[in-house]
Design an enzyme around this catalytic site. Structure first.
Site, PDB file in Angstrom:
ATOM      1  N   SER A 109      -5.045  11.325   3.407  1.00  0.00           N
ATOM      2  CA  SER A 109      -3.667  10.934   3.099  1.00  0.00           C
ATOM      3  C   SER A 109      -3.144   9.913   4.091  1.00  0.00           C
ATOM      4  O   SER A 109      -2.134   9.256   3.831  1.00  0.00           O
ATOM      5  CB  SER A 109      -2.757  12.164   3.181  1.00  0.00           C
ATOM      6  OG  SER A 109      -3.188  13.152   2.295  1.00  0.00           O
ATOM      7  N   HIS A 130      -7.899   7.646  -2.536  1.00  0.00           N
ATOM      8  CA  HIS A 130      -6.854   8.651  -2.356  1.00  0.00           C
ATOM      9  C   HIS A 130      -6.314   9.108  -3.702  1.00  0.00           C
ATOM     10  O   HIS A 130      -5.564   8.386  -4.359  1.00  0.00           O
ATOM     11  CB  HIS A 130      -5.750   8.039  -1.475  1.00  0.00           C
ATOM     12  CG  HIS A 130      -4.651   8.972  -1.129  1.00  0.00           C
ATOM     13  ND1 HIS A 130      -3.398   8.542  -0.766  1.00  0.00           N
ATOM     14  CD2 HIS A 130      -4.600  10.324  -1.069  1.00  0.00           C
ATOM     15  CE1 HIS A 130      -2.634   9.591  -0.507  1.00  0.00           C
ATOM     16  NE2 HIS A 130      -3.339  10.671  -0.691  1.00  0.00           N
ATOM     17  N   GLU A 142      -4.949   5.629  -4.962  1.00  0.00           N
ATOM     18  CA  GLU A 142      -4.642   4.586  -3.967  1.00  0.00           C
ATOM     19  C   GLU A 142      -5.977   4.205  -3.312  1.00  0.00           C
ATOM     20  O   GLU A 142      -6.665   5.069  -2.767  1.00  0.00           O
ATOM     21  CB  GLU A 142      -3.645   5.149  -2.941  1.00  0.00           C
ATOM     22  CG  GLU A 142      -3.007   4.137  -2.039  1.00  0.00           C
ATOM     23  CD  GLU A 142      -1.969   4.786  -1.091  1.00  0.00           C
ATOM     24  OE1 GLU A 142      -2.134   5.962  -0.723  1.00  0.00           O
ATOM     25  OE2 GLU A 142      -1.010   4.090  -0.724  1.00  0.00           O
ATOM     26  N   ASN A 180       2.166   7.783   1.383  1.00  0.00           N
ATOM     27  CA  ASN A 180       2.740   8.758   2.312  1.00  0.00           C
ATOM     28  C   ASN A 180       3.719   8.149   3.304  1.00  0.00           C
ATOM     29  O   ASN A 180       4.536   8.856   3.878  1.00  0.00           O
ATOM     30  CB  ASN A 180       1.631   9.535   3.008  1.00  0.00           C
ATOM     31  CG  ASN A 180       1.097  10.593   2.066  1.00  0.00           C
ATOM     32  OD1 ASN A 180       1.848  11.419   1.566  1.00  0.00           O
ATOM     33  ND2 ASN A 180      -0.193  10.537   1.768  1.00  0.00           N
TER      34      ASN A 180
END
Ligand SMILES: NC(=O)c1ccc[n+]([C@@H]2O[C@H](COP(=O)([O-])OP(=O)(O)OC[C@H]3O[C@@H](n4cnc5c(N)ncnc54)[C@H](O)[C@@H]3O)[C@@H](O)[C@H]2O)c1
Length: 273
Positions: A109, A130, A142, A180
């Protein structure tokens, strides 16, 4: 590159979802976890998830093979705990185990892809892939290039994401990438609103759901992600970007210390059956 054989390391909530979608695409998956019982729990989770879909449950699960250690494959997808040292150790061992043309991807992450690449002798073939939770449901992947990730590697992972029915979006290797860096300050502010007595958890989440049209509120989402994972991500953002605005709210750390990790432990901001 079709990646006929994928090694998934880490069979927690993300690893089990990743193994499921790769197997559902017709590929062979080797699934490894260091904790006893984790792979068995992953099979139970995949079975529950597949049963809700219109698919061949047993045929899909038959393509997932539990393995006791790292094995050679065309692609590694690492989904172990969000800890830089643990992940770097996996990348070091994978570099020694998988053939030199294999790609090594991380579902991290927030941990720099460049630092994982530096643990290997093939930084051009290391990349971030991701996925989002729950993996079989959410569309986004991602794709994060480390400093030395090659165009060929990025193109192959983008193509794989599309082949899995996902939508890839590319980002560069900065702490927390895009997803994130945006999400965690939002969750953190919700935790501060609770800590400061601005509102009860249900009210905070209702305001986000109905006011911003989010499918779930930030506290329920933090419980889904895992409060341990949220704190680990915020620590990376805080250290990597050097701005105190990214420091995790003390309430998040306290809940984590109490073992209130969210859904996976049965209690976080909310209590789960
Ligand atoms: N939870 C989310 O919503 C989410 C979303 C996207 C990405 N991620 C990332 O995915 C990764 C995994 O998160 P998760 O939510 O599945 O966590 P989890 O706690 O559910 O699972 C982590 C698994 O890693 C295993 N593990 C730990 N050390 C290991 C080792 N050395 N070798 C093999 N297995 C090992 C653990 O036994 C556990 O089963 C993390 O990097 C996290 O940041 C999580």
């Amino acid at each position: 590159m079709r990646f006929e054989h994928v090694l998934v390391v880490g069979a927690g909530q993300m690893g089990s979802g990743i193994a499921q979608v790769i197997a559902a695409s017709g590929r062979h998956v080797s699934l490894h976890d260091a904790a006893s019982g984790a792979v068995e729990r992953a099979f139970a989770a995949m079975r529950r998830s597949l049963a809700r879909l219109d698919v061949d449950v047993e045929g899909t699960l038959a393509r997932v093979e539990p393995v006791d250690d790292l094995v050679t494959a065309d692609l590694l997808i690492e989904a172990v705990v969000e800890d830089a040292a643990v992940k770097a150790d996996i990348f070091r061992r994978a570099d020694a185990t998988l053939t030199s043309d294999a790609i090594l991807a991380s579902n991290t992450s927030s941990i720099p892809i460049t630092s994982l690449a530096a643990a290997t002798g093939r930084p051009d073939r290391v990349i971030g892939m991701h996925f989002f939770n729950p993996v079989p449901v959410l569309q986004l992947v991602e794709v994060i290039r480390g400093l030395d990730t090659s165009d060929e590697t990025a193109a192959a992972i983008v193509e794989l994401a599309r082949d899995l029915g996902k939508t890839p979006a590319e980002a560069n290797d900065f702490p927390g990438f895009v997803s994130n860096r945006i999400l965690m300050p939002f969750i953190n502010e919700a935790a501060y609103a609770l800590l400061e007595g601005v509102a009860e958890p249900e009210a905070i989440d209702t305001i986000a759901k109905l006011g911003f049209a989010h499918p779930m509120g930030p506290l329920a989402l933090a419980d889904l992600i895992g409060l341990d994972t949220c704190v680990a991500i915020m620590d990376v953002l805080h250290e990597g970007l050097g701005d105190p605005k990214y420091a995790p709210c003390p309430l998040l750390r306290q809940y984590m210390q109490a073992g209130r990790l969210g859904r996976k432990s049965g209690r976080g901001f909310y209590t789960y059956a």
